[in-house]
Design a protein around this motif. Structure first.
Motif, PDB file in Angstrom:
ATOM      1  N   ILE A  58       0.852  -1.197   0.000  1.00 26.81           N
ATOM      2  CA  ILE A  58       0.000   0.000   0.000  1.00 26.81           C
ATOM      3  C   ILE A  58       0.879   1.235   0.000  1.00 26.81           C
ATOM      4  N   ASP A  59       0.778   2.026  -1.057  1.00 26.96           N
ATOM      5  CA  ASP A  59       1.565   3.248  -1.188  1.00 26.96           C
ATOM      6  C   ASP A  59       1.200   4.219  -0.063  1.00 26.96           C
ATOM      7  N   GLY A  60       2.201   4.706   0.638  1.00 30.38           N
ATOM      8  CA  GLY A  60       1.972   5.680   1.697  1.00 30.38           C
ATOM      9  C   GLY A  60       2.027   5.091   3.096  1.00 30.38           C
ATOM     10  N   ILE A  61       2.116   3.768   3.210  1.00 29.54           N
ATOM     11  CA  ILE A  61       2.202   3.121   4.518  1.00 29.54           C
ATOM     12  C   ILE A  61       3.621   2.622   4.726  1.00 29.54           C
ATOM     13  N   SER A  62       4.121   2.780   5.955  1.00 25.02           N
ATOM     14  CA  SER A  62       5.405   2.188   6.316  1.00 25.02           C
ATOM     15  C   SER A  62       5.254   1.461   7.646  1.00 25.02           C
ATOM     16  N   LEU A  63       6.165   0.574   7.909  1.00 27.93           N
ATOM     17  CA  LEU A  63       6.168  -0.193   9.148  1.00 27.93           C
ATOM     18  C   LEU A  63       7.505   0.080   9.845  1.00 27.93           C
ATOM     19  N   PRO A  64       7.586   1.232  10.552  1.00 25.25           N
ATOM     20  CA  PRO A  64       8.866   1.662  11.124  1.00 25.25           C
ATOM     21  C   PRO A  64       9.513   0.640  12.062  1.00 25.25           C
ATOM     22  N   GLY A  65       8.718  -0.129  12.769  1.00 22.44           N
ATOM     23  CA  GLY A  65       9.270  -1.130  13.676  1.00 22.44           C
ATOM     24  C   GLY A  65       9.647  -2.416  12.982  1.00 22.44           C
ATOM     25  N   GLY A  66       9.388  -2.486  11.688  1.00 23.57           N
ATOM     26  CA  GLY A  66       9.668  -3.710  10.950  1.00 23.57           C
ATOM     27  C   GLY A  66       8.613  -4.772  11.190  1.00 23.57           C
ATOM     28  N   ARG A  67       8.951  -5.973  10.842  1.00 23.28           N
ATOM     29  CA  ARG A  67       8.052  -7.121  10.969  1.00 23.28           C
ATOM     30  C   ARG A  67       7.858  -7.442  12.457  1.00 23.28           C
ATOM     31  N   PRO A  68       6.615  -7.452  12.946  1.00 23.73           N
ATOM     32  CA  PRO A  68       6.380  -7.770  14.358  1.00 23.73           C
ATOM     33  C   PRO A  68       6.934  -9.153  14.707  1.00 23.73           C
ATOM     34  N   THR A  69       7.517  -9.270  15.897  1.00 21.44           N
ATOM     35  CA  THR A  69       8.113 -10.548  16.288  1.00 21.44           C
ATOM     36  C   THR A  69       7.510 -11.142  17.555  1.00 21.44           C
ATOM     37  N   ALA A  71       4.070 -10.224  18.930  1.00 19.49           N
ATOM     38  CA  ALA A  71       2.685  -9.842  19.195  1.00 19.49           C
ATOM     39  C   ALA A  71       1.823 -10.293  18.030  1.00 19.49           C
ATOM     40  N   PHE A  72       0.540 -10.046  18.118  1.00 19.81           N
ATOM     41  CA  PHE A  72      -0.344 -10.381  17.002  1.00 19.81           C
ATOM     42  C   PHE A  72      -1.019  -9.131  16.478  1.00 19.81           C
ATOM     43  N   TYR A  73      -0.226  -8.087  16.340  1.00 15.39           N
ATOM     44  CA  TYR A  73      -0.719  -6.863  15.724  1.00 15.39           C
ATOM     45  C   TYR A  73       0.416  -6.139  15.038  1.00 15.39           C
ATOM     46  N   ALA A  74       0.052  -5.298  14.074  1.00 17.64           N
ATOM     47  CA  ALA A  74       1.010  -4.436  13.383  1.00 17.64           C
ATOM     48  C   ALA A  74       0.661  -2.993  13.740  1.00 17.64           C
ATOM     49  N   PHE A  75       1.642  -2.121  13.636  1.00 12.37           N
ATOM     50  CA  PHE A  75       1.473  -0.726  14.031  1.00 12.37           C
ATOM     51  C   PHE A  75       2.032   0.186  12.931  1.00 12.37           C
ATOM     52  N   PRO A  76       1.410   0.140  11.736  1.00 11.89           N
ATOM     53  CA  PRO A  76       1.950   0.901  10.614  1.00 11.89           C
ATOM     54  C   PRO A  76       1.749   2.411  10.748  1.00 11.89           C
ATOM     55  N   ASP A  77       2.665   3.119  10.129  1.00 16.19           N
ATOM     56  CA  ASP A  77       2.604   4.584  10.053  1.00 16.19           C
ATOM     57  C   ASP A  77       1.737   4.948   8.849  1.00 16.19           C
ATOM     58  N   VAL A  78       0.659   5.670   9.125  1.00 19.44           N
ATOM     59  CA  VAL A  78      -0.265   6.091   8.065  1.00 19.44           C
ATOM     60  C   VAL A  78      -0.363   7.614   8.005  1.00 19.44           C
TER      61      VAL A  78
END
Length: 139
Positions: A58-69, A71-78
């Motif tokens: 998805i253009d415009g989204i980043s995952l600054p923390g990288g691939r979660p290791t 937990a069962f959630y992601a925390f993308p920058d939008v």
């Protein structure tokens, strides 16, 4: 006063240590086969990978923390789409997508969204596809 003392005792024993029957259950769970744990870890890994790969597309989204290791959630920058509280509101009201505004986790969470992948693999796939379409419509 006697009731308060009895209540305090009960509270102490409930919060100070686990009841005996749950201790026995824990021993049995840990001593028995761990195959179900391995299966669940693999299932969550597959869900995580679907979410992370979908977010990366998805253009415009980043995952600054990288691939979660852990937990069962992601925390993308939008933040490229606006304030996370506004994004959460639009996603829910206009697209039927429920996410959590990252700002509820503190000031540093603003601009992020919290996406759980505790659902089925198919729901993760469908959800990230819907999220991509919804965010594209917000541009």
């Amino acid at each position: 006063a006697a009731d308060a003392v009895q209540g305090a005792k009960a509270r102490y024993y409930i919060s100070a240590c686990s009841p005996t029957f749950t201790q026995h259950a824990a021993v049995t769970a840990l001593a028995d086969s761990q195959d179900c744990v391995t299966e669940m870890v693999e299932a969550y890994r597959a869900r995580r990978d679907v979410i992370v790969e979908g977010l990366a597309s998805i253009d415009g989204i980043s995952l600054p923390g990288g691939r979660p290791t852990g937990a069962f959630y992601a925390f993308p920058d939008v933040s490229k789409f606006g304030k996370s509280s506004d994004i959460a509101k639009v996603l829910l009201e206009e697209h039927g997508i429920a996410i959590v505004d990252g700002a509820v986790f503190g000031e540093e969470g603003d601009g992020h969204i919290h996406i759980a992948y505790s659902c089925s693999l198919e729901d993760c796939q469908r959800g990230v596809e819907r999220l991509g379409k919804a965010l594209a419509a917000m541009r």
